[in-house]
Design a protein around this motif. Structure first.
Motif, PDB file in Angstrom:
ATOM      1  N   GLY A   1       0.782  -1.229   0.000  1.00 21.19           N
ATOM      2  CA  GLY A   1       0.000   0.000   0.000  1.00 21.19           C
ATOM      3  C   GLY A   1       0.811   1.275   0.000  1.00 21.19           C
ATOM      4  N   GLY A   2       2.089   1.195   0.404  1.00 16.52           N
ATOM      5  CA  GLY A   2       2.942   2.378   0.373  1.00 16.52           C
ATOM      6  C   GLY A   2       2.357   3.533   1.172  1.00 16.52           C
ATOM      7  N   THR A   3       2.202   4.663   0.527  1.00 11.01           N
ATOM      8  CA  THR A   3       1.676   5.868   1.161  1.00 11.01           C
ATOM      9  C   THR A   3       0.350   5.619   1.857  1.00 11.01           C
ATOM     10  OG1 THR A   3       2.775   7.328  -0.429  1.00 11.01           O
ATOM     11  CG2 THR A   3       0.852   8.213   0.698  1.00 11.01           C
ATOM     12  N   TRP A   4      -0.489   4.796   1.236  1.00  7.52           N
ATOM     13  CA  TRP A   4      -1.847   4.615   1.749  1.00  7.52           C
ATOM     14  C   TRP A   4      -1.919   3.645   2.918  1.00  7.52           C
ATOM     15  CZ3 TRP A   4      -4.287   8.562   0.379  1.00  7.52           C
ATOM     16  CH2 TRP A   4      -3.985   9.186  -0.836  1.00  7.52           C
ATOM     17  N   ASP A   5      -0.825   2.978   3.211  1.00  9.69           N
ATOM     18  CA  ASP A   5      -0.739   2.201   4.443  1.00  9.69           C
ATOM     19  C   ASP A   5       0.020   2.964   5.524  1.00  9.69           C
ATOM     20  OD1 ASP A   5      -0.903  -0.449   5.960  1.00  9.69           O
ATOM     21  OD2 ASP A   5       1.250  -0.083   5.945  1.00  9.69           O
ATOM     22  N   LEU A   6       0.984   3.772   5.102  1.00 12.93           N
ATOM     23  CA  LEU A   6       1.824   4.498   6.055  1.00 12.93           C
ATOM     24  C   LEU A   6       1.065   5.619   6.757  1.00 12.93           C
ATOM     25  CD1 LEU A   6       4.630   5.201   7.272  1.00 12.93           C
ATOM     26  CD2 LEU A   6       4.993   6.660   5.268  1.00 12.93           C
ATOM     27  N   PHE A   7       0.357   6.438   5.994  1.00 11.55           N
ATOM     28  CA  PHE A   7      -0.284   7.622   6.561  1.00 11.55           C
ATOM     29  C   PHE A   7      -1.627   7.264   7.196  1.00 11.55           C
ATOM     30  CE2 PHE A   7       2.712   9.406   3.539  1.00 11.55           C
ATOM     31  CZ  PHE A   7       3.246  10.464   4.254  1.00 11.55           C
ATOM     32  N   ARG A   8      -1.729   7.522   8.502  1.00 16.98           N
ATOM     33  CA  ARG A   8      -2.934   7.154   9.252  1.00 16.98           C
ATOM     34  C   ARG A   8      -3.544   8.360   9.972  1.00 16.98           C
ATOM     35  NH1 ARG A   8      -2.894   1.509  10.161  1.00 16.98           N
ATOM     36  NH2 ARG A   8      -1.740   0.560   8.448  1.00 16.98           N
ATOM     37  N   TYR A   9      -3.195   9.565   9.579  1.00 13.61           N
ATOM     38  CA  TYR A   9      -3.713  10.731  10.284  1.00 13.61           C
ATOM     39  C   TYR A   9      -5.197  10.932   9.963  1.00 13.61           C
ATOM     40  CZ  TYR A   9      -2.705  13.147   5.813  1.00 13.61           C
ATOM     41  OH  TYR A   9      -2.640  13.517   4.491  1.00 13.61           O
ATOM     42  N   PRO A  10      -5.924  11.651  10.825  1.00 13.37           N
ATOM     43  CA  PRO A  10      -7.363  11.823  10.633  1.00 13.37           C
ATOM     44  C   PRO A  10      -7.713  12.425   9.275  1.00 13.37           C
ATOM     45  CG  PRO A  10      -6.722  12.564  12.821  1.00 13.37           C
ATOM     46  CD  PRO A  10      -5.448  12.295  12.065  1.00 13.37           C
ATOM     47  N   GLY A  11      -8.628  11.774   8.576  1.00 16.72           N
ATOM     48  CA  GLY A  11      -9.137  12.302   7.315  1.00 16.72           C
ATOM     49  C   GLY A  11      -8.266  12.047   6.107  1.00 16.72           C
ATOM     50  N   VAL A  12      -7.158  11.300   6.247  1.00 15.97           N
ATOM     51  CA  VAL A  12      -6.242  11.095   5.120  1.00 15.97           C
ATOM     52  C   VAL A  12      -7.030  10.623   3.896  1.00 15.97           C
ATOM     53  CG1 VAL A  12      -5.668   8.735   5.893  1.00 15.97           C
ATOM     54  CG2 VAL A  12      -4.123   9.972   4.345  1.00 15.97           C
ATOM     55  N   ARG A  13      -6.740  11.232   2.751  1.00 15.48           N
ATOM     56  CA  ARG A  13      -7.527  10.981   1.547  1.00 15.48           C
ATOM     57  C   ARG A  13      -6.699  11.318   0.314  1.00 15.48           C
ATOM     58  NH1 ARG A  13     -10.919  16.290   3.226  1.00 15.48           N
ATOM     59  NH2 ARG A  13      -9.552  17.845   2.266  1.00 15.48           N
ATOM     60  N   SER A  14      -7.256  10.996  -0.822  1.00 18.00           N
ATOM     61  CA  SER A  14      -6.603  11.360  -2.079  1.00 18.00           C
ATOM     62  C   SER A  14      -6.863  12.831  -2.371  1.00 18.00           C
ATOM     63  CB  SER A  14      -7.171  10.515  -3.231  1.00 18.00           C
ATOM     64  OG  SER A  14      -8.547  10.807  -3.432  1.00 18.00           O
ATOM     65  N   ASP A  15      -5.961  13.441  -3.139  1.00 19.71           N
ATOM     66  CA  ASP A  15      -6.245  14.794  -3.622  1.00 19.71           C
ATOM     67  C   ASP A  15      -6.498  14.775  -5.124  1.00 19.71           C
ATOM     68  OD1 ASP A  15      -3.699  14.305  -4.483  1.00 19.71           O
ATOM     69  OD2 ASP A  15      -2.833  16.181  -3.783  1.00 19.71           O
ATOM     70  N   SER A  16      -6.678  13.566  -5.664  1.00 15.92           N
ATOM     71  CA  SER A  16      -7.072  13.381  -7.057  1.00 15.92           C
ATOM     72  C   SER A  16      -8.277  12.452  -7.076  1.00 15.92           C
ATOM     73  CB  SER A  16      -5.943  12.756  -7.880  1.00 15.92           C
ATOM     74  OG  SER A  16      -4.785  13.568  -7.869  1.00 15.92           O
TER      75      SER A  16
ATOM     76  N   SER B   1     -15.739   9.996  -5.183  1.00 15.83           N
ATOM     77  CA  SER B   1     -14.687  10.215  -6.180  1.00 15.83           C
ATOM     78  C   SER B   1     -13.374  10.585  -5.495  1.00 15.83           C
ATOM     79  CB  SER B   1     -15.098  11.325  -7.147  1.00 15.83           C
ATOM     80  OG  SER B   1     -14.060  11.644  -8.037  1.00 15.83           O
ATOM     81  N   ILE B   2     -13.439  11.453  -4.481  1.00 18.43           N
ATOM     82  CA  ILE B   2     -12.288  11.777  -3.647  1.00 18.43           C
ATOM     83  C   ILE B   2     -12.361  10.840  -2.442  1.00 18.43           C
ATOM     84  CG2 ILE B   2     -11.085  13.547  -2.323  1.00 18.43           C
ATOM     85  CD1 ILE B   2     -11.111  14.120  -5.288  1.00 18.43           C
ATOM     86  N   ALA B   3     -11.484   9.852  -2.401  1.00 13.76           N
ATOM     87  CA  ALA B   3     -11.640   8.751  -1.447  1.00 13.76           C
ATOM     88  C   ALA B   3     -10.737   8.894  -0.235  1.00 13.76           C
ATOM     89  CB  ALA B   3     -11.362   7.424  -2.144  1.00 13.76           C
ATOM     90  N   ASP B   4     -11.158   8.275   0.866  1.00  9.25           N
ATOM     91  CA  ASP B   4     -10.356   8.251   2.084  1.00  9.25           C
ATOM     92  C   ASP B   4      -9.268   7.192   1.960  1.00  9.25           C
ATOM     93  OD1 ASP B   4     -11.404   5.601   3.571  1.00  9.25           O
ATOM     94  OD2 ASP B   4     -13.109   6.637   2.662  1.00  9.25           O
ATOM     95  N   GLY B   5      -8.233   7.335   2.807  1.00  8.06           N
ATOM     96  CA  GLY B   5      -7.083   6.441   2.764  1.00  8.06           C
ATOM     97  C   GLY B   5      -7.425   4.973   2.908  1.00  8.06           C
ATOM     98  N   PRO B   6      -8.243   4.580   3.896  1.00 10.74           N
ATOM     99  CA  PRO B   6      -8.583   3.161   4.045  1.00 10.74           C
ATOM    100  C   PRO B   6      -9.263   2.569   2.810  1.00 10.74           C
ATOM    101  CG  PRO B   6      -9.075   4.325   6.073  1.00 10.74           C
ATOM    102  CD  PRO B   6      -8.706   5.367   5.062  1.00 10.74           C
ATOM    103  N   SER B   7     -10.099   3.358   2.133  1.00 10.02           N
ATOM    104  CA  SER B   7     -10.761   2.866   0.920  1.00 10.02           C
ATOM    105  C   SER B   7      -9.749   2.640  -0.203  1.00 10.02           C
ATOM    106  CB  SER B   7     -11.831   3.861   0.454  1.00 10.02           C
ATOM    107  OG  SER B   7     -12.863   3.980   1.405  1.00 10.02           O
ATOM    108  N   ILE B   8      -8.771   3.539  -0.304  1.00 11.42           N
ATOM    109  CA  ILE B   8      -7.744   3.393  -1.334  1.00 11.42           C
ATOM    110  C   ILE B   8      -6.870   2.176  -1.040  1.00 11.42           C
ATOM    111  CG2 ILE B   8      -5.765   4.497  -2.458  1.00 11.42           C
ATOM    112  CD1 ILE B   8      -7.054   7.208  -1.727  1.00 11.42           C
TER     113      ILE B   8
END
Length: 490
Positions: A45-60, A77-84
């Motif tokens: 998962g790279g970035t999407w497993d490492l970053f766990r701060y509140p609200g982490v999401r895509s900016d694309s 369309s703009i998804a949260d980190g756990p979904s990604i």
């Protein structure tokens, strides 16, 4: 202790969004080649497993950040980190890529031998150092340092009685409910953190030295929803993806070619939401032009709504010193805080931090040029995955992976063991990452360069790249490497 290892046709470094996509392309287009993904961490998962701060999401949007071969099916369309992360994991499992990942395996060095036409990788795994050889090395580790972020020295920090945290290493047990929070920074991370923390915090203040461009975007794409209602998943995904690509490229070009009109548009949108021209002029009107730095997205205007509601505020000032109760600003104001979040940017790391040598000679990355945004001069059978800075990372990443597969087919067709890109004529140097963002400017001098013309120019235009990358005449710029041939620095 160093233990000798096996040989693979291809090694992919990194099992994040890019690495999983690269593995899919490789096993689809070259099913007969042996390969493995080497992942330094203990999870994909790279970035999407490492970053766990509140609200982490895509900016694309996920229709372009997602893979072209696996439709994005979630509502947002703009998804949260756990979904990604779930999407990446599902992709790896669906195509059997997860069985090719070797976790806890960090590549610390790679030495190319022209005589043997292979890479010898020095890897650390389970406290043991060993070697592994491969014919082609593809680095999909991105350019962020996962081990440490940018940590500025704050005067008086030792006197602060509260807690200082970093988004990259978010404490699992941090409870900010009812507390006073100050978020230092104004980039995408800060814009994400503020509305998310404001839901439970007593109050959240975003402290910025200067404003950044923030644009409200729909969290859910109603046009995409309609298209998905009418068409099967795959054609719907292709159509939505094409729509979003055209919009993002068009808006970027509009901002670059009509900066004054873009300024007026963005400030107008902010004013329409906040209903306060003075507030927008003071805190949301940067001195730089739109897209000199990456635009921050606020899904469903959540950031602006938190400010308008009063659960969050923005302060534009500089830090004089930390004090026991919080932060004293140059203006004399003291921002009282129980928790301070240092969202001051990431630290860049050149291609996972691995050291490269070619025939025993250390490779100075700053002497090299990037060809097609993928391969490097002076380094045979080596590729890197670099996403776009003005659009979804995956758009460029997938093109790079397809190009790597094309290069491998070229090796087979020509009977070459190795190739290296060489320019015809001198190139004018330009920075590889051409953005004014602080985190890029701090480290971009350590990276390879781009040139002043195609295919040595790293274009920030997916439409042009999509039309030309896979039509590249490899014979013109990729030169075969022979055992007796001395590789020259460019």
């Amino acid at each position: 202790m160093t233990v000798a290892g096996e040989h693979l046709d291809v090694v992919i470094v990194g099992a994040g969004l890019s690495g999983i996509g690269a593995a899919y392309r490789l096993q689809t287009e070259h099913p007969g080649r042996s390969y493995a993904l080497l992942e330094a961490r203990e999870a994909l998962g790279g970035t999407w497993d490492l970053f766990r701060y509140p609200g982490v999401r895509s900016d694309s949007d996920m229709f372009t950040l997602g893979y072209p071969f696996k439709p994005w099916r979630d509502a947002k369309s703009i998804a949260d980190g756990p979904s990604i992360l779930r999407y990446i994991t599902e992709t790896a499992e669906q195509y059997g890529i997860d069985e090719r990942i070797r976790y806890g395996t960090k590549v610390i060095g790679a030495d190319w031998s022209s005589e043997e036409a292979r890479w010898t990788l020095t890897i650390q795994q389970g406290g043991e150092t060993r070697t592994l050889t491969c014919g082609f090395l593809y680095c999909c580790a991105g350019y962020y340092d996962y081990d440490q972020g940018h940590a500025p020295e704050f005067p008086g920090l030792e006197s602060f009685s509260g807690q200082l945290v970093y988004p990259q290493f978010w404490p699992e047990d941090l409870d900010h409910a009812g507390k006073r929070v100050v978020v230092i920074g104004s980039g995408a991370t800060a814009v994400t953190l503020v509305p998310s923390m404001a839901e439970q915090a007593g109050h959240v203040t975003m402290l910025q030295r200067s404003p950044s461009w923030i644009s409200a975007v729909p969290g859910r794409d109603k046009y995409a929803d309609r298209i998905r209602d009418l068409l099967p998943p795959k054609p719907a995904h292709r159509l939505i993806r094409a729509k979003n690509i055209l919009f993002s490229v068009g808006f970027y070009q509009y901002c670059r070619r009509r900066p004054e009109k873009a300024r007026k548009l963005l400030t107008g949108l902010s004013t329409r939401i906040l209903k306060d021209e003075r507030l927008v002029a003071e805190h949301f009107t940067p001195t730089y032009e739109p897209w000199d730095q990456r635009l921050c997205a606020a899904p469903d205007a959540d950031f602006f709504r938190a400010v308008k509601k009063g659960t969050a505020e923005v302060v534009t000032d500089t830090i004089e010193t930390f004090v026991p109760e919080g932060i004293r600003l140059r203006s004399g104001r003291v921002l009282e805080a129980d928790v301070v979040v240092s969202a001051t940017g990431l630290k860049l790391l050149v291609f996972g931090g691995m050291s490269l040598t070619v025939d025993g000679r250390s490779v100075d990355m700053t002497d090299q040029f990037v060809w097609q945004g993928t391969m490097l001069t002076g380094v045979p059978n080596f590729a890197v995955c670099i996403g776009y800075t003005n659009a979804s990372w995956t758009l460029r990443a997938d093109l790079s992976s397809r190009l790597v597969c094309k290069v491998l087919a070229h090796l087979d067709r020509r009977g070459y063991r190795a190739v290296v890109p060489e320019p015809q004529g001198a190139l004018t140097e330009r920075p590889l990452l051409d953005l004014a963002s602080g985190y890029i400017q701090r480290s971009v001098g350590e990276f390879p360069r781009q040139g002043d013309r195609h295919p040595w120019r790293v274009r920030q235009n997916y439409l042009l790249d999509a039309a030309t990358t896979m039509r590249t005449n490899l014979d013109k710029t990729l030169k075969p490497v022979h055992p007796t041939r001395e590789l020259e620095r460019v």
